[in-house]
Design a protein around this motif. Structure first.
Motif, PDB file in Angstrom:
ATOM      1  N   PHE A  27      -1.983  -7.117   2.337  1.00 32.86           N
ATOM      2  CA  PHE A  27      -0.748  -6.463   1.799  1.00 32.86           C
ATOM      3  C   PHE A  27      -0.852  -5.760   0.625  1.00 32.86           C
ATOM      4  O   PHE A  27      -1.564  -6.377  -0.457  1.00 32.86           O
ATOM      5  N   ASP A  28      -0.344  -4.830   0.383  1.00 34.49           N
ATOM      6  CA  ASP A  28       0.053  -3.957  -0.926  1.00 34.49           C
ATOM      7  C   ASP A  28       1.080  -4.824  -1.601  1.00 34.49           C
ATOM      8  O   ASP A  28       1.658  -5.840  -0.800  1.00 34.49           O
ATOM      9  N   VAL A  29       1.380  -4.845  -2.783  1.00 37.41           N
ATOM     10  CA  VAL A  29       2.284  -5.858  -3.533  1.00 37.41           C
ATOM     11  C   VAL A  29       3.795  -4.987  -4.125  1.00 37.41           C
ATOM     12  O   VAL A  29       4.490  -5.312  -3.150  1.00 37.41           O
ATOM     13  N   ASP A  30       3.560  -4.171  -4.950  1.00 34.81           N
ATOM     14  CA  ASP A  30       4.699  -3.574  -5.305  1.00 34.81           C
ATOM     15  C   ASP A  30       5.376  -2.433  -4.311  1.00 34.81           C
ATOM     16  O   ASP A  30       4.758  -1.595  -3.785  1.00 34.81           O
ATOM     17  N   GLY A  31       6.660  -2.895  -3.960  1.00 34.22           N
ATOM     18  CA  GLY A  31       7.248  -2.204  -2.940  1.00 34.22           C
ATOM     19  C   GLY A  31       7.199  -2.732  -1.454  1.00 34.22           C
ATOM     20  O   GLY A  31       7.925  -2.314  -0.547  1.00 34.22           O
TER      21      GLY A  31
ATOM     22  N   THR B 158       9.791  -4.430  -6.324  1.00 32.79           N
ATOM     23  CA  THR B 158       9.765  -4.785  -7.922  1.00 32.79           C
ATOM     24  C   THR B 158       9.750  -3.634  -8.742  1.00 32.79           C
ATOM     25  O   THR B 158       9.977  -3.834  -9.881  1.00 32.79           O
ATOM     26  N   GLU B 159       9.430  -2.345  -8.371  1.00 35.87           N
ATOM     27  CA  GLU B 159       9.328  -1.078  -9.325  1.00 35.87           C
ATOM     28  C   GLU B 159      10.656  -0.953 -10.004  1.00 35.87           C
ATOM     29  O   GLU B 159      10.581  -1.064 -11.385  1.00 35.87           O
ATOM     30  N   ARG B 160      11.860  -0.683  -9.493  1.00 34.05           N
ATOM     31  CA  ARG B 160      12.996  -0.290 -10.150  1.00 34.05           C
ATOM     32  C   ARG B 160      13.349  -1.291 -11.080  1.00 34.05           C
ATOM     33  O   ARG B 160      13.599  -1.129 -12.352  1.00 34.05           O
TER      34      ARG B 160
ATOM     35  N   THR C  23      -0.296   5.905 -10.174  1.00 38.84           N
ATOM     36  CA  THR C  23      -0.323   4.519 -10.102  1.00 38.84           C
ATOM     37  C   THR C  23      -1.181   3.951 -11.432  1.00 38.84           C
ATOM     38  O   THR C  23      -1.950   4.221 -12.084  1.00 38.84           O
ATOM     39  N   GLY C  24      -0.791   2.652 -11.524  1.00 36.87           N
ATOM     40  CA  GLY C  24      -1.472   1.781 -12.587  1.00 36.87           C
ATOM     41  C   GLY C  24      -0.530   2.135 -13.997  1.00 36.87           C
ATOM     42  O   GLY C  24       0.012   3.237 -14.353  1.00 36.87           O
ATOM     43  N   GLY C  25      -0.207   0.896 -14.589  1.00 41.53           N
ATOM     44  CA  GLY C  25       0.775   0.966 -15.695  1.00 41.53           C
ATOM     45  C   GLY C  25      -0.035   1.732 -16.889  1.00 41.53           C
ATOM     46  O   GLY C  25       0.654   2.549 -17.598  1.00 41.53           O
ATOM     47  N   LYS C  26      -1.045   1.312 -17.267  1.00 36.48           N
ATOM     48  CA  LYS C  26      -1.613   1.957 -18.454  1.00 36.48           C
ATOM     49  C   LYS C  26      -1.901   3.805 -18.085  1.00 36.48           C
ATOM     50  O   LYS C  26      -1.441   4.347 -18.909  1.00 36.48           O
ATOM     51  N   GLU C  27      -2.087   3.871 -17.036  1.00 37.74           N
ATOM     52  CA  GLU C  27      -2.349   5.238 -16.502  1.00 37.74           C
ATOM     53  C   GLU C  27      -1.081   5.792 -16.588  1.00 37.74           C
ATOM     54  O   GLU C  27      -1.029   7.242 -16.920  1.00 37.74           O
ATOM     55  N   ARG C  28       0.022   5.333 -16.101  1.00 37.61           N
ATOM     56  CA  ARG C  28       1.348   5.743 -16.178  1.00 37.61           C
ATOM     57  C   ARG C  28       1.849   6.072 -17.436  1.00 37.61           C
ATOM     58  O   ARG C  28       2.532   7.161 -17.649  1.00 37.61           O
ATOM     59  N   ILE C  29       1.648   5.083 -18.574  1.00 36.04           N
ATOM     60  CA  ILE C  29       1.869   5.407 -19.939  1.00 36.04           C
ATOM     61  C   ILE C  29       1.293   6.673 -20.264  1.00 36.04           C
ATOM     62  O   ILE C  29       1.993   7.669 -20.928  1.00 36.04           O
TER      63      ILE C  29
ATOM     64  N   LEU D 284       0.517  -2.004 -25.469  1.00 36.47           N
ATOM     65  CA  LEU D 284       1.955  -1.808 -24.947  1.00 36.47           C
ATOM     66  C   LEU D 284       1.927  -2.494 -23.307  1.00 36.47           C
ATOM     67  O   LEU D 284       2.937  -3.084 -23.034  1.00 36.47           O
ATOM     68  N   HIS D 285       0.994  -2.137 -22.872  1.00 34.76           N
ATOM     69  CA  HIS D 285       0.862  -2.746 -21.359  1.00 34.76           C
ATOM     70  C   HIS D 285       0.837  -4.238 -21.416  1.00 34.76           C
ATOM     71  O   HIS D 285       1.339  -4.847 -20.309  1.00 34.76           O
ATOM     72  N   ARG D 286       0.030  -4.625 -22.260  1.00 39.83           N
ATOM     73  CA  ARG D 286      -0.160  -6.235 -22.424  1.00 39.83           C
ATOM     74  C   ARG D 286       1.336  -6.611 -22.474  1.00 39.83           C
ATOM     75  O   ARG D 286       1.729  -7.612 -21.965  1.00 39.83           O
ATOM     76  N   ALA D 287       2.128  -6.186 -23.400  1.00 42.24           N
ATOM     77  CA  ALA D 287       3.473  -6.730 -23.592  1.00 42.24           C
ATOM     78  C   ALA D 287       4.171  -6.497 -22.616  1.00 42.24           C
ATOM     79  O   ALA D 287       5.061  -7.430 -22.184  1.00 42.24           O
ATOM     80  N   LYS D 288       4.092  -5.199 -21.756  1.00 42.69           N
ATOM     81  CA  LYS D 288       4.827  -5.230 -20.589  1.00 42.69           C
ATOM     82  C   LYS D 288       4.612  -6.079 -19.591  1.00 42.69           C
ATOM     83  O   LYS D 288       5.724  -6.826 -18.803  1.00 42.69           O
ATOM     84  N   THR D 289       3.244  -6.591 -19.376  1.00 46.45           N
ATOM     85  CA  THR D 289       2.767  -7.541 -18.244  1.00 46.45           C
ATOM     86  C   THR D 289       3.542  -8.741 -18.570  1.00 46.45           C
ATOM     87  O   THR D 289       4.244  -9.576 -17.728  1.00 46.45           O
TER      88      THR D 289
ATOM     89  N   ALA E 219      -4.191  -6.211  -1.587  1.00 47.58           N
ATOM     90  CA  ALA E 219      -5.143  -4.972  -2.113  1.00 47.58           C
ATOM     91  C   ALA E 219      -3.865  -4.283  -2.910  1.00 47.58           C
ATOM     92  O   ALA E 219      -3.102  -3.523  -2.185  1.00 47.58           O
ATOM     93  N   THR E 220      -3.867  -4.483  -4.237  1.00 48.54           N
ATOM     94  CA  THR E 220      -2.728  -3.828  -4.981  1.00 48.54           C
ATOM     95  C   THR E 220      -3.388  -3.090  -6.257  1.00 48.54           C
ATOM     96  O   THR E 220      -4.705  -3.319  -6.724  1.00 48.54           O
ATOM     97  N   THR E 221      -2.629  -2.180  -6.908  1.00 49.40           N
ATOM     98  CA  THR E 221      -3.102  -1.470  -8.106  1.00 49.40           C
ATOM     99  C   THR E 221      -2.414  -2.405  -9.113  1.00 49.40           C
ATOM    100  O   THR E 221      -2.847  -2.205 -10.609  1.00 49.40           O
ATOM    101  N   THR E 222      -1.775  -3.263  -9.019  1.00 55.11           N
ATOM    102  CA  THR E 222      -1.048  -3.781 -10.215  1.00 55.11           C
ATOM    103  C   THR E 222      -2.202  -5.027 -10.691  1.00 55.11           C
ATOM    104  O   THR E 222      -2.938  -5.371 -10.036  1.00 55.11           O
ATOM    105  N   THR E 223      -1.506  -5.507 -11.895  1.00 56.87           N
ATOM    106  CA  THR E 223      -2.391  -6.364 -12.783  1.00 56.87           C
ATOM    107  C   THR E 223      -2.432  -7.867 -12.077  1.00 56.87           C
ATOM    108  O   THR E 223      -1.255  -8.158 -11.714  1.00 56.87           O
ATOM    109  N   PRO E 224      -3.608  -8.634 -12.029  1.00 63.30           N
ATOM    110  CA  PRO E 224      -3.548  -9.661 -11.268  1.00 63.30           C
ATOM    111  C   PRO E 224      -2.377 -10.722 -11.718  1.00 63.30           C
ATOM    112  O   PRO E 224      -1.818 -11.484 -10.883  1.00 63.30           O
TER     113      PRO E 224
HETATM  114  C1  XBP Z   1       1.811  -0.190  -7.897  1.00 63.36           C
HETATM  115  C2  XBP Z   1       1.570   0.274  -9.221  1.00 63.36           C
HETATM  116  C3  XBP Z   1       1.424  -0.470 -10.233  1.00 63.36           C
HETATM  117  C4  XBP Z   1       2.853  -1.168 -10.819  1.00 63.36           C
HETATM  118  C5  XBP Z   1       2.793  -1.405 -12.067  1.00 63.36           C
HETATM  119  O1  XBP Z   1       0.861  -1.008  -7.351  1.00 63.36           O
HETATM  120  O2  XBP Z   1       1.092   1.451  -9.107  1.00 63.36           O
HETATM  121  O3  XBP Z   1       0.727   0.326 -11.402  1.00 63.36           O
HETATM  122  O4  XBP Z   1       3.630   0.171 -10.831  1.00 63.36           O
HETATM  123  O5  XBP Z   1       1.748  -2.512 -12.583  1.00 63.36           O
HETATM  124  P1  XBP Z   1       1.038  -1.340  -5.637  1.00 63.36           P
HETATM  125  P2  XBP Z   1       0.817  -2.537 -13.759  1.00 63.36           P
HETATM  126  O6  XBP Z   1       1.974  -0.651  -4.940  1.00 63.36           O
HETATM  127  O7  XBP Z   1      -0.529  -0.838  -5.379  1.00 63.36           O
HETATM  128  O8  XBP Z   1       1.104  -2.884  -5.719  1.00 63.36           O
HETATM  129  O9  XBP Z   1       1.648  -2.143 -14.944  1.00 63.36           O
HETATM  130  O10 XBP Z   1       0.247  -3.928 -13.589  1.00 63.36           O
HETATM  131  O11 XBP Z   1      -0.314  -1.675 -13.233  1.00 63.36           O
END
Ligand code: XBP
Ligand code: MG
Length: 260
Positions: A9-13, A18-20, A52-58, A82-87, A122-127
């Motif tokens: 499973f992917d996580v976000d979405g 979870t995104e919006r 993808t990835g919060g740090k990369e997105r900033i 910033l990303h640590r605070a976001k988490t 299998a996700t991009t988001t933080t553990p």
């Molecule tokens: C989605 C992502 C993540 C989240 C934010 O991951 O791209 O970056 O948007 O999480 P997936 P972080 O759909 O693969 O689960 O800020 O922890 O990166």
């Protein structure tokens, strides 16, 4: 087709929308805490999700949408903080129960457990975010239902690179033909398909509905519940209006038509 031995499973979405109302809100709270006037609107965030990835997105935001921002000398450290605070904001939101699992997710996970099919993430988001979402939506200890959790920076190249799926399958000692991937986005499908996975089930959400899912096996609005059947957006009809293990074991992996 080979027998399905694991669901990835992917996580976000995919597990939850979870995104919006989760990640976006947490980013904005972290920006406000830091005294920044950055406002990631629902519309802007949709465009930022191309990375993808919060740090990369900033960093992408600064490079493309806020070039006038005067960067600190240690930009990487600034973004990390910033990303640590976001988490922290995100995990607080999850603890408050801000976001439920999507329809059919718990049903399918419980059916897999009952029938001995292995589970992984299998996700991009933080553990921490995975723990927070699972902890707030499933019974205590449910994180251990997932034998392998591939998340965040465990592989340097995030989706759409195949690395996270490859890493998870290696940890499971399973070949791509033995797994099904569940995704919500074009980047996620590219990642799974480039890792060699043929059976890919997509459940779209508001941010991803128009993306190209040509390499997916089926595209649905949700996994379906007995009282709320899934709608097939691309692909063959779904028996009983629900994705379940019987259907997954006999599904046709052939990709759907390539147009979104
Ligand atoms: C989605 C992502 C993540 C989240 C934010 O991951 O791209 O970056 O948007 O999480 P997936 P972080 O759909 O693969 O689960 O800020 O922890 O990166
Ligand atoms: Mg996703």
């Amino acid at each position: 087709m080979s027998v399905v031995e694991a669901l990835l499973f992917d996580v976000d979405g995919t597990l939850a929308d979870t995104e919006r109302d989760g990640h976006r809100v947490a980013f904005n709270r972290a920006f406000a805490d830091a005294g920044l006037d950055w406002d990631w609107t629902v519309e802007l965030y949709g465009r930022l999700l191309t990375v993808t990835g919060g740090k990369e997105r900033i960093r992408h935001y600064l490079d493309n949408y806020n070039r006038e921002f005067v960067r600190p000398d240690d930009l990487a450290g600034f973004i990390s903080e910033l990303h640590r605070a976001k988490t922290a904001h995100y995990t607080d939101l999850m603890a408050e129960g801000a976001i439920p699992l999507r329809p059919g997710v718990r049903r399918l996970i419980e059916q897999a457990r009952a029938t001995g099919v292995r589970l992984a993430i299998a996700t991009t988001t933080t553990p921490e975010n995975v723990n927070a979402l699972i902890g707030s939506t499933l019974p205590a200890g449910a994180i251990d239902w997932f034998e392998v959790i591939g998340a965040g920076d465990i592989v340097p190249a995030k989706k759409p690179a195949p690395d996270i799926y490859t890493w998870v399958m290696r940890e499971l000692s399973l070949a791509p033909a033995r797994v099904v991937a569940f995704e919500d986005s074009g980047h996620g499908v590219t990642s799974a398909a480039d890792a060699g996975i043929e059976r890919i089930v997509v459940t779209v959400n508001g941010y991803t509905a128009e993306q190209d899912f040509g390499r997916a096996s089926i595209v649905l609005d949700q996994l379906g519940e007995p009282d709320s059947p899934a709608q097939v957006l691309h692909g063959d009809a779904l028996e009983h209006g629900m994705v379940d293990l019987d259907w997954l074991q006999q599904m046709d992996a052939a990709a759907v038509a390539s147009e979104p």
